[in-house]
Motif scaffolding. Structure first.
Motif, mmCIF file in Angstrom:
data_model
loop_
_atom_site.group_PDB
_atom_site.id
_atom_site.type_symbol
_atom_site.label_atom_id
_atom_site.label_comp_id
_atom_site.label_asym_id
_atom_site.label_seq_id
_atom_site.Cartn_x
_atom_site.Cartn_y
_atom_site.Cartn_z
ATOM 1 N N ALA A 49 0.628 -1.399 0.295
ATOM 2 C CA ALA A 49 0.124 0.095 -0.216
ATOM 3 C C ALA A 49 0.805 1.055 -0.094
ATOM 4 N N TYR A 50 2.282 1.263 0.632
ATOM 5 C CA TYR A 50 3.058 2.194 0.866
ATOM 6 C C TYR A 50 3.224 2.822 -1.022
ATOM 7 N N GLN A 85 1.928 1.877 -3.437
ATOM 8 C CA GLN A 85 0.962 1.940 -3.999
ATOM 9 C C GLN A 85 0.538 4.115 -3.664
ATOM 10 N N ALA A 86 0.483 4.224 -2.300
ATOM 11 C CA ALA A 86 0.411 5.789 -1.947
ATOM 12 C C ALA A 86 0.955 6.791 -2.576
ATOM 13 N N ARG A 145 2.823 6.201 -5.708
ATOM 14 C CA ARG A 145 2.171 5.835 -7.215
ATOM 15 C C ARG A 145 0.860 7.542 -7.118
ATOM 16 N N ILE A 146 0.185 6.870 -6.691
ATOM 17 C CA ILE A 146 -0.647 8.128 -6.463
ATOM 18 C C ILE A 146 -0.435 9.409 -6.184
ATOM 19 N N ASP A 147 0.409 9.692 -4.719
ATOM 20 C CA ASP A 147 0.714 11.195 -4.899
ATOM 21 C C ASP A 147 1.680 10.995 -6.516
ATOM 22 N N ARG A 153 -8.336 -0.808 -7.494
ATOM 23 C CA ARG A 153 -6.878 -0.863 -8.266
ATOM 24 C C ARG A 153 -7.408 -0.206 -9.241
ATOM 25 N N ALA A 167 -8.491 2.959 -9.868
ATOM 26 C CA ALA A 167 -7.627 4.021 -10.242
ATOM 27 C C ALA A 167 -6.655 3.819 -10.750
ATOM 28 N N GLY A 168 -6.832 2.985 -11.377
ATOM 29 C CA GLY A 168 -5.179 2.935 -12.571
ATOM 30 C C GLY A 168 -4.385 2.075 -12.220
ATOM 31 N N LEU A 169 -3.976 1.781 -10.736
ATOM 32 C CA LEU A 169 -2.857 1.394 -10.313
ATOM 33 C C LEU A 169 -2.327 -0.181 -11.074
ATOM 34 N N VAL A 188 -1.885 6.704 -12.736
ATOM 35 C CA VAL A 188 -2.490 7.045 -11.652
ATOM 36 C C VAL A 188 -2.125 8.423 -11.490
ATOM 37 N N VAL A 236 -6.560 11.244 -8.599
ATOM 38 C CA VAL A 236 -7.075 10.102 -7.212
ATOM 39 C C VAL A 236 -6.310 10.178 -6.312
ATOM 40 N N SER A 237 -7.598 10.017 -4.894
ATOM 41 C CA SER A 237 -6.927 10.087 -4.149
ATOM 42 C C SER A 237 -7.292 8.719 -2.645
ATOM 43 N N MET A 238 -6.203 7.999 -2.749
ATOM 44 C CA MET A 238 -6.722 6.460 -1.823
ATOM 45 C C MET A 238 -6.557 6.407 -0.446
ATOM 46 N N TYR A 297 -6.532 3.531 2.270
ATOM 47 C CA TYR A 297 -6.307 2.303 2.683
ATOM 48 C C TYR A 297 -7.006 1.932 4.155
ATOM 49 N N GLN A 329 -4.501 -0.369 6.160
ATOM 50 C CA GLN A 329 -2.866 0.019 7.192
ATOM 51 C C GLN A 329 -3.387 1.939 7.137
ATOM 52 N N PHE A 330 -2.945 2.033 8.475
ATOM 53 C CA PHE A 330 -2.074 3.320 7.981
ATOM 54 C C PHE A 330 -1.048 4.317 7.441
ATOM 55 N N ILE A 331 -1.423 4.601 6.319
ATOM 56 C CA ILE A 331 -0.175 4.759 5.257
ATOM 57 C C ILE A 331 0.211 6.187 5.883
ATOM 58 N N ARG A 360 -4.491 13.278 3.870
ATOM 59 C CA ARG A 360 -4.314 13.508 2.790
ATOM 60 C C ARG A 360 -4.509 13.177 0.915
ATOM 61 N N LYS A 366 -5.719 16.910 -1.808
ATOM 62 C CA LYS A 366 -6.044 17.256 -2.939
ATOM 63 C C LYS A 366 -6.631 17.217 -3.840
#
Lengths: 288, 359
Positions: free
Chosen positions: A182-183, A185-186, A188-190, B46, B49-51, B71, B76-78, B80, B82-84, B145, B149
């Motif tokens: 997920a890190y 991915q995050a 990449r999104i940023d 995903r 989002a385009g991942l 992406v 887009v924002s996402m 998760y 987990q706390f990223i 975050r 955006k």
């Protein structure tokens, strides 16, 4: 009364550990402390000398030289092995068949004993018959580690890098694998660059394993003995006489037990001190 | 902004993760993806989002095909499960990171971070690092975050799953208010039917890589198109029993138990159906005389405070009764339960909804 005797018996349970630690750590260390404050003659004659040997060792140019060489050596190999190890870990595939192949290849040098590594490289680098030495000379480099201090140093460092970079690689690889997908991915999104991913995600997440890696490499490289001993025995001249070699020369070569014991203790305290400073700096400000 | 998936599918290493899916999400609304773990919620997000690029099909933003657009160019924002957060940046820098990458001026960044931090009640912690925050605050930082955006599409992948119960309730109430502003499409994945109902909006029920139904949350809850959707939208799972309709009665497979057919079921032609009822419409019968009853062998009765969850076997199918009050049963005890037919659903043996009395 009965409660008290039960309590006493409980000591038997920790006794094996206490005895083990006493025999392999406390007693040898205390013996060294004992030697370091006495003058030794034959026939087991000892005279108390106080801090004399410590003063002598700390003031001696020979000790300064070998300590300086030791620090140089450790600094150089850390400066090469840590970045190189992280770089290799980053480049390794994360999963699949090749990941396993890479891991096994990386683990291989770590399985080889110190003296074997020394002997291997010694032969490998010999200018007249060794593959490396002969090739280098054929290519026009004047390379002879038995005569040139620089060549001896380069060989020694190459040997250590070959032997121990894998340790940093494996630790970093484990650290990198522990970062949740997920890190990435995050990031990449940023729209973060791969440098930003390294700087702000991978490096901070690797901090703990790198602290361990640097500590281990620091302590191990400070204790290095076998490789320079097998390669040139500390030569040419005294150019690769690192601390441990010097210590053995004094203790066994000259049988100066007092100075050797004092030097061992100073040596031990230096490692302890550096490790402590390093650990404190690396983990500073973490548990506020 | 509107988001549409047209015949999107995803295969990885010969395995189909998402089957041919066509869905048009509701623009500027809250869209819930509801399904058990491994239903494909995260994978679908995903794709949105385009991942990951879809194996086939097209993804349209406002009618424009963005299938091949990476992406970072999609706005887009996402958030998760987990706390990223960036571990070595403080909260301010974390929230500011997407803005910095977008190249905003310092003053703009400061103003917008401040605004979002106040909205999420993070303003006292701007100087702290993520590790120095509680779980709820860390997740709020990650949400900040995503919010700062100003993205067109916000994907929330079980954002509350790792939080404790109290915080979850608190944040769940705030979520629609925080995200469903302006022209923004929000997609929220969850495994919990109750969460979907609380968040309202629209729901897509997912099962094993397929969207089984999409529509307003309440409608899907009351009128699930088929058995799969009904079971996705019931926690504990919906109770099912095969019934045969004949002579104005439902006959259960034991050949003895019969229920009177009522309401919309009366007009159905005779034959075999699957009868479904949610656990909170099955109650211990006690001494009741009127109604529809079943008898089963109790496996276990879980009593949590003022609620009891009684698991029992009805003709080899697992049933659950979720009921108010404390009802103690011994393991293996045979017990009678009352089925509230006025809240039941009837499916064909193929699984499609035939009629429902659930309101």
């Amino acid at each position: 009364m009965s409660a008290k005797s039960t309590n006493q018996k409980a000591w038997l349970l920790v006794a094996p550990v206490v005895i083990l630690v006493a025999f392999n750590a406390v007693i040898p260390l205390m013996t060294v402390v004992n030697y370091s404050v006495q003058e030794t003659f034959g026939d087991n004659l000892f005279f108390f000398e106080g801090m004399k040997w410590f003063e002598e060792v700390l003031a001696s140019e020979r000790f300064h030289d070998s300590l300086l060489r030791q620090l140089q050596f450790t600094f150089i190999i850390l400066a090469i092995e840590v970045p190189l190890g992280v770089a290799i870990a980053l480049a390794m595939p994360r999963k699949g068949f090749w990941a396993s192949v890479c891991l096994v290849l990386m683990a291989m040098p770590l399985l080889i004993p110190w003296n074997v590594v020394g002997a291997m490289w010694n032969i490998f680098a010999l200018p007249d018959i060794g593959l490396l030495g002969k090739t280098l000379n054929a290519m026009g480099f004047d390379y002879n580690f038995t005569r040139q201090p620089v060549a001896a140093w380069v060989t020694l460092i190459a040997m250590d890098v070959w032997h121990w970079t894998s340790l940093v690689v494996l630790l970093s690889y484990a650290g990198l694998s522990a970062i949740p997908d997920a890190y990435y991915q995050a990031a990449r999104i940023d729209g973060a660059s791969s440098w930003a991913v390294f700087r702000y995600i991978q490096l901070p997440k690797l901090k703990h394993v790198l602290t361990i890696a640097v500590l281990l490499r620091f302590m191990d490289s400070f204790n290095i003995y076998t490789e320079p001993f097998v390669l040139t025995g500390g030569g040419p001249g005294n150019s690769t006489t690192l601390l441990s070699l010097d210590l053995v020369k004094i203790a066994l070569g000259q049988f100066d037990l007092g100075p050797a014991a004092a030097m061992s203790l100073i040596y031990f305290l230096i490692i302890l001190l550096f490790s402590w400073i390093f650990y404190t700096v690396m983990t500073r400000g973490e548990d506020k | 902004m509107s988001l549409a998936l047209k015949n999107v599918s995803l295969c990885v290493d010969g395995q189909t993760h998402i089957y041919d899916t066509t869905v048009e999400l509701v623009p500027s609304g809250f869209n819930v993806l509801l399904g058990t773990t491994l239903a494909g919620k995260t994978t679908l997000m995903r794709l949105m989002a385009g991942l990951v690029p879809p194996t086939s099909g097209a993804i349209l933003f406002n009618g424009v095909d963005v299938t091949g657009v990476p992406v970072q160019k999609r706005n887009v924002s996402m958030v998760y499960q987990q706390f990223i957060n960036y571990p070595n940046m403080n909260v301010f820098d974390n929230i500011a990171s997407p803005l910095k990458l977008a190249g905003l001026t310092r003053a703009d960044i400061r103003q917008r971070v401040q605004q979002v931090a106040e909205l999420l009640r993070l303003d006292p912690f701007l100087k702290r690092r993520p590790a120095e925050l509680s779980g709820g605050q860390q997740q709020r930082c990650a949400m900040a975050r995503a919010l700062v955006k100003d993205s067109d599409l916000v994907l929330l992948d079980e954002p509350l799953a790792n939080l404790d119960y109290k915080l979850r309730e608190e944040l769940r109430e705030e979520l629609p208010r925080l995200f469903a502003v302006r022209e923004r499409t929000v997609v929220y994945a969850t495994t919990e039917p109750s969460e979907a109902l609380l968040l309202g909006g629209y729901t897509a029920a997912m099962h094993e890589g397929r969207i089984t139904q999409f529509g307003p949350t309440g409608d899907i809850y009351r009128h699930p198109a088929d058995r799969l959707t009904a079971s996705v939208f019931s926690d504990p799972p919906i109770n099912m029993v095969r019934v045969t309709k004949q002579a104005g009665q439902f006959l259960l497979p034991d050949g003895v138990t019969t229920w009177d057919v009522r309401g919309p079921y009366v007009g159905l032609k005779d034959g075999t159906y699957e009868f479904g009822i949610r656990p909170h419409h099955v109650h211990p019968a006690g001494n009741m005389a009127d109604g529809a009853f079943v008898e089963g062998q109790v496996h276990i009765a879980e009593i949590s405070g003022s609620e009891s969850m009684i698991h029992f076997d009805l003709l080899d199918r697992p049933w659950v009764s979720l009921t108010h009050g404390v009802h103690a049963f011994g393991i293996g005890e045979r017990a009678r339960f009352c089925v509230d037919i006025d809240h039941s659903m009837l499916f064909s043996t193929q699984g499609d909804l035939v009629a429902t009395m659930a309101t």
